[in-house]
Design a protein around this motif. Structure first.
Motif, PDB file in Angstrom:
ATOM      1  N   LEU A  28      41.274  38.824  50.363  1.00 11.71           N
ATOM      2  CA  LEU A  28      40.480  38.690  49.144  1.00 11.71           C
ATOM      3  C   LEU A  28      39.868  37.299  49.104  1.00 11.71           C
ATOM      4  N   TYR A  49      30.814  39.812  40.608  1.00 14.46           N
ATOM      5  CA  TYR A  49      30.872  40.282  41.992  1.00 14.46           C
ATOM      6  C   TYR A  49      29.443  40.298  42.513  1.00 14.46           C
ATOM      7  N   GLU A  91      35.050  47.714  45.880  1.00 10.60           N
ATOM      8  CA  GLU A  91      36.332  47.005  45.838  1.00 10.60           C
ATOM      9  C   GLU A  91      36.193  45.692  45.080  1.00 10.60           C
ATOM     10  N   SER A  92      35.086  45.001  45.290  1.00 10.47           N
ATOM     11  CA  SER A  92      34.855  43.737  44.575  1.00 10.47           C
ATOM     12  C   SER A  92      34.711  43.989  43.077  1.00 10.47           C
ATOM     13  N   GLU A  94      36.097  46.432  41.408  1.00 13.53           N
ATOM     14  CA  GLU A  94      37.452  46.739  40.918  1.00 13.53           C
ATOM     15  C   GLU A  94      38.289  45.466  40.804  1.00 13.53           C
ATOM     16  N   LEU A  95      38.229  44.593  41.809  1.00 13.97           N
ATOM     17  CA  LEU A  95      38.947  43.322  41.749  1.00 13.97           C
ATOM     18  C   LEU A  95      38.456  42.499  40.556  1.00 13.97           C
ATOM     19  N   LYS A  98      39.989  43.803  37.327  1.00 16.12           N
ATOM     20  CA  LYS A  98      41.414  43.438  37.174  1.00 16.12           C
ATOM     21  C   LYS A  98      41.570  41.959  36.842  1.00 16.12           C
ATOM     22  N   VAL A  99      40.806  41.112  37.512  1.00 16.45           N
ATOM     23  CA  VAL A  99      40.875  39.671  37.257  1.00 16.45           C
ATOM     24  C   VAL A  99      40.383  39.364  35.848  1.00 16.45           C
ATOM     25  N   PRO A 133      36.836  42.024  49.700  1.00 19.02           N
ATOM     26  CA  PRO A 133      36.514  42.010  48.276  1.00 19.02           C
ATOM     27  C   PRO A 133      36.444  40.563  47.788  1.00 19.02           C
ATOM     28  N   ILE A 168      45.113  39.702  40.450  1.00 16.66           N
ATOM     29  CA  ILE A 168      45.193  40.034  41.876  1.00 16.66           C
ATOM     30  C   ILE A 168      46.310  41.043  42.121  1.00 16.66           C
ATOM     31  N   TYR A 171      45.243  44.443  41.003  1.00 16.52           N
ATOM     32  CA  TYR A 171      44.329  45.018  41.998  1.00 16.52           C
ATOM     33  C   TYR A 171      45.121  45.512  43.204  1.00 16.52           C
TER      34      TYR A 171
END
Length: 191
Positions: A28, A49, A91-92, A94-95, A98-99, A133, A168, A171
């Motif tokens: 990541l 992102y 994926e980015s 989604e990350l 979450k962050v 990501p 993190i 994720y």
């Protein structure tokens, strides 16, 4: 394992930061920043992102962030178009979600007037070329007196680091191939 691209107040080119992450074999990439705005009352948390956008706020943030690279945001659009075909966009995103969720949830407990500015996409050089990501977290506004005061305290910076860790970990919990180990230290290095 966490790698910091720098440990002191030195400038490292955006492209070099991503190259370092790729050379380390990073899973990541998270670029941590403090934002600014002309209107000193603006504050909050937002996570970006890499993608194209027509959002004027996101384009303004990208222009400020990319200014050191001596390229305009519009020059970058053709490069970003190539990168958006990359499999890491979802994926980015989604990350980033979450962050953003963890940052806002944890930091809004510290300060009630904190605004959730959401997940945004933008053509940011800091994320360009990442093969994993990648997100850019704007954790506060230096132009806001309350945020500036909070950022000067190690306790608040530790809360930021803890929230980033939680984002993190959340994720990673969505992935079958990554196991999150218990954190052993809290450090927040900001771009």
């Amino acid at each position: 394992t966490v790698h910091l691209t720098r440990e002191g107040d030195t400038y490292i080119e955006h492209e070099d930061r991503v190259t370092m992450a790729r050379n380390w074999g990073a899973d990541l990439f998270i670029s941590i920043h403090a934002n600014s705005a002309r209107q000193r009352s603006v504050r909050g948390i937002e996570t970006f992102y890499l993608s194209l956008t027509t959002d004027s706020w996101a384009m303004a943030v990208a222009a400020r962030e990319n200014a050191a690279a001596e390229r305009s945001v519009h020059e970058l659009e053709s490069l970003v178009a190539k990168i958006t075909r990359n499999e890491n966009i979802s994926e980015s995103r989604e990350l980033a979600a979450k962050v953003q969720s963890a940052l806002y949830r944890d930091l809004s407990k510290q300060t009630r007037s904190l605004r959730n500015r959401g997940v945004r996409k933008a053509p940011l050089l800091a994320l360009m070329g990442a093969k994993m990501p990648a997100v850019l977290a704007e954790v506060s506004f230096l132009s806001n007196a309350s945020d500036e005061k909070l950022l000067k305290t190690s306790a608040y910076r530790d809360k930021i680091a803890e929230a980033l860790y939680k984002g993190i970990a959340a994720y990673a919990d969505t992935l079958s191939s990554i196991t999150v180990t218990e954190k052993t230290a809290t450090t927040a290095g900001m771009d």
